[in-house]
Structure formats: C-alpha cells, structure tokens
Design a protein around this motif. Structure first.
Motif, PDB file in Angstrom:
ATOM      1  N   GLN A 191       0.612  -1.101   0.230  1.00 44.07           N
ATOM      2  CA  GLN A 191      -0.095   0.309   0.084  1.00 44.07           C
ATOM      3  C   GLN A 191       0.715   1.301   0.146  1.00 44.07           C
ATOM      4  O   GLN A 191       1.311   0.966   0.859  1.00 44.07           O
ATOM      5  N   ASN A 192       0.555   1.973  -1.017  1.00 39.03           N
ATOM      6  CA  ASN A 192       2.110   2.675  -1.245  1.00 39.03           C
ATOM      7  C   ASN A 192       1.400   4.218  -1.552  1.00 39.03           C
ATOM      8  O   ASN A 192       1.887   4.857  -2.704  1.00 39.03           O
ATOM      9  N   ARG A 193       0.147   4.528  -1.439  1.00 38.27           N
ATOM     10  CA  ARG A 193      -0.383   5.975  -0.896  1.00 38.27           C
ATOM     11  C   ARG A 193       0.737   6.832  -0.160  1.00 38.27           C
ATOM     12  O   ARG A 193       1.790   6.363  -0.211  1.00 38.27           O
ATOM     13  N   PRO A 194       0.805   8.206  -0.803  1.00 37.54           N
ATOM     14  CA  PRO A 194       1.034   9.197  -0.424  1.00 37.54           C
ATOM     15  C   PRO A 194       1.384   9.023   1.540  1.00 37.54           C
ATOM     16  O   PRO A 194       2.497   9.289   1.887  1.00 37.54           O
ATOM     17  N   GLY A 195       0.439   8.891   1.692  1.00 29.91           N
ATOM     18  CA  GLY A 195       0.465   9.582   3.069  1.00 29.91           C
ATOM     19  C   GLY A 195       0.466   7.978   3.828  1.00 29.91           C
ATOM     20  O   GLY A 195       0.661   7.702   5.586  1.00 29.91           O
ATOM     21  N   ASN A 196       1.447   7.057   3.064  1.00 31.14           N
ATOM     22  CA  ASN A 196       1.575   5.856   3.586  1.00 31.14           C
ATOM     23  C   ASN A 196       3.301   5.359   3.994  1.00 31.14           C
ATOM     24  O   ASN A 196       3.858   4.457   4.766  1.00 31.14           O
ATOM     25  N   ILE A 197       3.366   6.895   4.120  1.00 31.17           N
ATOM     26  CA  ILE A 197       5.180   6.707   4.524  1.00 31.17           C
ATOM     27  C   ILE A 197       4.998   6.820   6.458  1.00 31.17           C
ATOM     28  O   ILE A 197       4.964   8.230   6.222  1.00 31.17           O
ATOM     29  N   ILE A 198       5.018   5.698   7.032  1.00 27.86           N
ATOM     30  CA  ILE A 198       4.581   6.215   7.985  1.00 27.86           C
ATOM     31  C   ILE A 198       6.529   5.716   9.366  1.00 27.86           C
ATOM     32  O   ILE A 198       6.587   4.678   8.829  1.00 27.86           O
ATOM     33  N   THR A 199       6.287   6.519   9.514  1.00 25.61           N
ATOM     34  CA  THR A 199       7.489   6.632  10.665  1.00 25.61           C
ATOM     35  C   THR A 199       7.744   6.829  11.969  1.00 25.61           C
ATOM     36  O   THR A 199       6.193   7.616  12.462  1.00 25.61           O
ATOM     37  N   LEU A 200       8.015   6.179  13.053  1.00 30.87           N
ATOM     38  CA  LEU A 200       8.365   6.172  14.354  1.00 30.87           C
ATOM     39  C   LEU A 200       9.562   7.301  14.890  1.00 30.87           C
ATOM     40  O   LEU A 200      10.531   6.142  14.518  1.00 30.87           O
ATOM     41  N   GLU A 201       9.136   7.362  16.453  1.00 33.88           N
ATOM     42  CA  GLU A 201      10.588   7.690  17.204  1.00 33.88           C
ATOM     43  C   GLU A 201      10.141   7.137  18.432  1.00 33.88           C
ATOM     44  O   GLU A 201       9.398   7.360  18.920  1.00 33.88           O
ATOM     45  N   ASN A 202      11.044   5.613  18.700  1.00 29.88           N
ATOM     46  CA  ASN A 202      10.151   4.967  20.077  1.00 29.88           C
ATOM     47  C   ASN A 202       9.002   4.171  19.337  1.00 29.88           C
ATOM     48  O   ASN A 202       8.456   3.936  18.311  1.00 29.88           O
ATOM     49  N   ALA A 203       8.212   4.327  20.501  1.00 27.60           N
ATOM     50  CA  ALA A 203       6.405   4.138  20.230  1.00 27.60           C
ATOM     51  C   ALA A 203       6.033   5.132  19.927  1.00 27.60           C
ATOM     52  O   ALA A 203       4.135   4.895  19.573  1.00 27.60           O
ATOM     53  N   SER A 204       6.488   6.401  18.853  1.00 31.66           N
ATOM     54  CA  SER A 204       5.243   7.180  19.391  1.00 31.66           C
ATOM     55  C   SER A 204       5.818   8.735  18.086  1.00 31.66           C
ATOM     56  O   SER A 204       7.027   8.089  17.145  1.00 31.66           O
TER      57      SER A 204
END
Length: 308
Positions: A191-204
């Motif tokens: 699933q590669n929509r523009p909004g699908n770049i999901i990054t986290l620092e630790n758990a948040s």
C-alpha cells in the motif's frame, strides 16, 4: 485562486443586479492563467535506490539517471557501474547487473544466506562514469510484530455494509532511542499512497514524551488500513523496518515533499542524500542508501485474531 464553486455560492447570496451577476461570473471563469515554465536542463545525475536488510535471500540496489522535471517516464537505467558493499567486520559483497537494467544484485551462496547483520555498519561504493560515490548506513535493532487484530465495522454511517479494520501490536525496545518505518501489504500488494510513509521515534511521534519500551501508540497501530476496509479472506502483512536517525529524517523529508500541495504548498526541493561523490568537483548524486533490520507478520481476515 479560491474555489469557483464556493465563490458562486457567495455571489448567489448577494443583492446583485441581474445584469452584474453574469459579468462577475465571466470574471471568475477567466482569471486562470496558463504558465509555460521553461526550465533549464542540467546534466544527468546518478540516482541511488539502495535498501539492504538482514533478511535471507538476494539483495538489490537500483541505479538510475535523473531526467528533466516534467518527464513522467521511467528514468533511464545507470548501467556499467561497479557496485560493492563492505561491512565493519571486513566482509565485501559484490553486486552485479545481470540483466543490464540498473538493478544490481547480490546473490547468497545458499538459499538461506544473509548479507545484513544487526549492529554492523555498511559502506556502499559505486564507480560510475569516472566518478566514485560512497554512502554509509548501520543496521539497528527492530521489534517483532506481536499480533494483528481486526474489527468489523460499517463502511460508513449511512450504509449497512461492513468491512474489517486492522490494528497491529508491537512494543518499542527499551534502553535507547530507536527509529522505525512501518509498511503494510494487502494480498501481497504494498500500500503505497503518499500518506503511507509511516515513521516513528520509539513508540510515538518525533519529539513526543518518552515512550521507550511501551506499546506503539494507537494512531500508528491503526495506520495499516487502506482507503477501503479489508474484506473477509484478505491477506494482511505488517512490516517494521529499523532506521538510523538520518534515514528517519530522510523519510520525513520525502513525506513532506510528496504530500506538499494545496493553498499553502511550498516550492519543491530535493530531499537530502547520503550518497557523496568522493570528487568534490564531480557530479553530485541523488537518492539514499539504507541498511535495515526487518520484522514482519502475515495473517488473514477471518482468523482467530478478529474481535467484534
């Protein structure tokens, strides 16, 4: 320019003369200007799409050449390059381009052979058209995906149709600051929509309160849903990738560029790169090289993980 439909609605509420209204409508409809931008074309640059992991099997680094801004076609392959990877344990890995298409591949000697190891640092070296480029990345630790659950919900408040929304669970590793990227697949398709770049620092989120060692917060656990809900029997894969701080910043920049639009959009700019030409007077490169540990889990909608 404001939206024409909203402007028309406002005009309809004003006490205007019936002879004045058509003139205003023509003014609104004629205020669009076509701008033919004539951009200078600079020399082509090397573009690196390098992502290696600790997973078994072949590893691939793609090399292309940049094209002009308005070219929507597939970028030309950068062929005849020499691509090698070395780690801080003294190992060297050669990548070859067997199909002459810019996809440089390292093949393990056995089916279960791996290249990447958690804790090791990797340097990418590329010789291309009399230039030598280098980039460095480290494989950091990554948590496992504990579980994926599904909830049956209405597709919308006015419909009796239902679908399934997914939520995954993973726990940040304690003891230090970690950075992650989340990807998800529906029936094997990323699933590669523009909004699908999901990054986290630790758990948040970046810069939020310390969540070291805690379960990923709910917005990220529920970030693995497509525009339409999942159907019964769908295969859902969730993947967590470890990132270095620099790679985390790279994805933040990429996300900002591809979702940059609307009234307050800013001019497009190149995102940062960690690929450096060893010759300061040589042509610069674009792209990024990332080494990552990857953990994933796959379940089907309809398994025992479904909750009402």
């Amino acid at each position: 320019m404001p939206d024409h439909r909203n402007a028309m609605k406002k005009l309809a509420k004003l006490p205007l003369s019936p002879f004045l209204l058509p003139a205003l409508v023509l003014m609104l409809g004629g205020c669009e200007t076509v701008i033919d931008a004539n951009l200078d074309e600079g020399p082509a640059q090397l573009s690196v799409d390098g992502f290696i992991t600790d997973q078994p099997g072949p590893q691939t680094i793609r090399l292309t050449q940049t094209t002009n801004y308005f070219n929507n076609g597939t970028p030309p392959a950068a062929t005849s390059a020499t691509v090698t990877l070395t780690d801080n344990a003294g190992n060297t890995f050669a990548f070859t381009d067997p199909d002459n298409d810019g996809f440089y591949v390292w093949q393990p000697s056995t089916q279960s052979g791996t290249l990447g190891q958690i804790g090791r640092t990797y340097q990418l070296s590329i010789r291309y058209q009399n230039d030598e480029y280098r980039a460095t990345s480290t494989i950091n630790r990554v948590p496992v995906v504990d579980s994926i659950i599904f909830r049956e919900e209405k597709l919308n408040p006015l419909s009796s149709e239902t679908g399934y929304q997914a939520e995954f669970y993973a726990r940040d590793l304690p003891g230090q600051t970690d950075y992650y990227r989340i990807r998800y697949f529906r029936n094997g398709e990323l699933q590669n929509r523009p909004g699908n770049i999901i990054t986290l620092e630790n758990a948040s989120f970046q810069g939020s309160a310390d969540t070291d060692g805690l379960v990923f917060i709910r917005p990220f656990r529920q970030s693995i849903n497509p525009e339409n809900f999942y159907d019964m029997g769908d295969s859902v894969t969730v993947e967590i990738q470890s990132l270095t701080p620099d790679a985390f910043s790279f994805f933040q920049s990429v996300s900002g560029q591809i979702t940059n639009g609307g009234l307050f959009a800013t001019p497009a700019t190149n995102v940062p790169t960690n690929v450096v030409n060893t010759n300061r007077n040589g042509r610069p490169a674009t792209g990024y090289f990332i080494a990552s540990a990857v953990r994933r889990k796959t379940v089907r909608v309809g398994s025992e993980t479904i909750r009402p």
